[in-house]
Design an enzyme around this catalytic site. Structure first.
Site, PDB file in Angstrom:
ATOM      1  CB  SER A   3      17.015 -12.782  29.831  1.00  0.00           C
ATOM      2  OG  SER A   3      18.482 -12.933  29.701  1.00  0.00           O
ATOM      3  CE  LYS A  19      18.703 -16.846  31.549  1.00  0.00           C
ATOM      4  NZ  LYS A  19      17.677 -15.772  31.631  1.00  0.00           N
ATOM      5  CB  VAL A  74      11.434 -25.862  35.622  1.00  0.00           C
ATOM      6  CG1 VAL A  74       9.995 -26.446  35.092  1.00  0.00           C
ATOM      7  CG2 VAL A  74      11.082 -25.244  36.874  1.00  0.00           C
TER       8      VAL A  74
END
Length: 302
Positions: free
Chosen positions: A37, A130, A214
């Site tokens: 992306s 996103k 994460v």
């Protein structure tokens, strides 16, 4: 390196934006990882350069998986169903810079938070890209029965592997190494090796589901970055750390109370993911950038 790793790797080319480009490549795969992306901040046309490619890439990759699974269900001898798709999203899809409060009412953003504040108008095009890509991935998974797991990293740092590596993260490290930018306590970070491990675990752990953040919980302390630079680049220009929390080294996290805090405990509990210390991430990244010639330290007095 290749001799020390098990298995083999076959490289193929495909156009992320071309419909059907991945159809043949996913046939026979057990797992598909969609990690590509656009990631940059400055854009002349954010809809065209960031949002549209992120959305189109997601549609093309997941669409190819859906076709392969449909063929397998119809009894095609050339195909078997893909067991799981692992998608790289981002903490940018969890909260925006103009962040709404966490859903849980506490101080930490978690997997059930979804960014609802970012827009092209307020300059958060990457966040929008996103959000829309992940929304489309979940829609397609629901419509086609794909087993989808999503990884949401924060700002990814760590050692690059290639001499030609570039991008926003390498640019961040280059500015520090070359003495052109002072360490700031703004990024909340994660290590690229931990992100890679999270993707593998998301595929291999049978009970993995939903989203996994994460990220360390708080900002990287500028004092930590400055200390690492002085240790790894003795005799070279290192600009003093800037506020906020410039002196914060112990515990590694900056002291800026205005930065959002992140809960990454689900990945630890369900996937068994353990994050590297941020000091190690910065030290390894700085060293690799110098060794690979991606950044050239400037000697003091020159």
């Amino acid at each position: 390196l290749a001799a020390s790793l098990p298995g083999s790797l076959t490289l193929s080319s495909a156009d992320l934006l071309a419909d059907g480009s991945f159809d043949a490549l996913v046939v026979g795969c057990d797992f598909v990882f969609h990690v590509a992306s656009p990631f940059f901040i400055d854009s002349t046309d954010p809809q065209v350069e960031l949002v549209a490619p992120a959305l189109a890439g997601t549609i093309n990759v997941l669409g190819a998986v859906a076709k392969a699974n449909k063929a397998a269900a119809a009894g095609s001898p050339a195909s078997r169903p893909v067991q799981r798709v692992v998608l790289t999203s981002s903490v940018a899809a969890v909260h925006g810079e103009y962040a709404a409060p966490p859903k849980n009412g506490g101080p930490l953003y978690a997997e059930d938070d979804f960014n609802c504040t970012s827009t092209l108008a307020n300059g958060q095009a990457y966040h929008v890209s996103k959000v829309r890509a992940e929304e489309e991935a979940w829609r397609m998974a629901g419509a086609t029965g794909l087993d989808l797991v999503v990884i949401c990293p924060n700002f990814v740092l760590g050692p690059p592997l290639l001499r030609g590596a570039g991008g926003t993260s390498v640019g961040w490290a280059r500015g520090l190494v070359e003495g052109e930018a002072a360490p700031e306590g703004t990024p909340i970070v994660c290590d690229v090796r931990d992100v890679a491990r999270a993707h593998v675990l998301a595929a291999e752990v049978a009970g993995a589901s939903g989203r996994y953040i994460v990220s360390h919980p708080g900002p990287l302390a500028p004092g930590t970055v400055e200390a690492v630079l002085r240790e790894r680049l003795p005799g070279c220009v290192v600009l003093p750390a800037v506020e906020p929390g410039a002196g914060a080294v112990e515990g590694e996290q900056g002291a800026d109370p205005l930065r959002p805090r992140i809960d990454g405990s689900r990945a630890a509990a369900e996937l068994g993911l353990a994050l590297r210390p941020m000091r190690e991430t910065v030290a390894d990244m700085v060293t690799a950038c110098v060794v690979l010639g991606l950044a050239t330290p400037r000697e003091a007095g020159k």
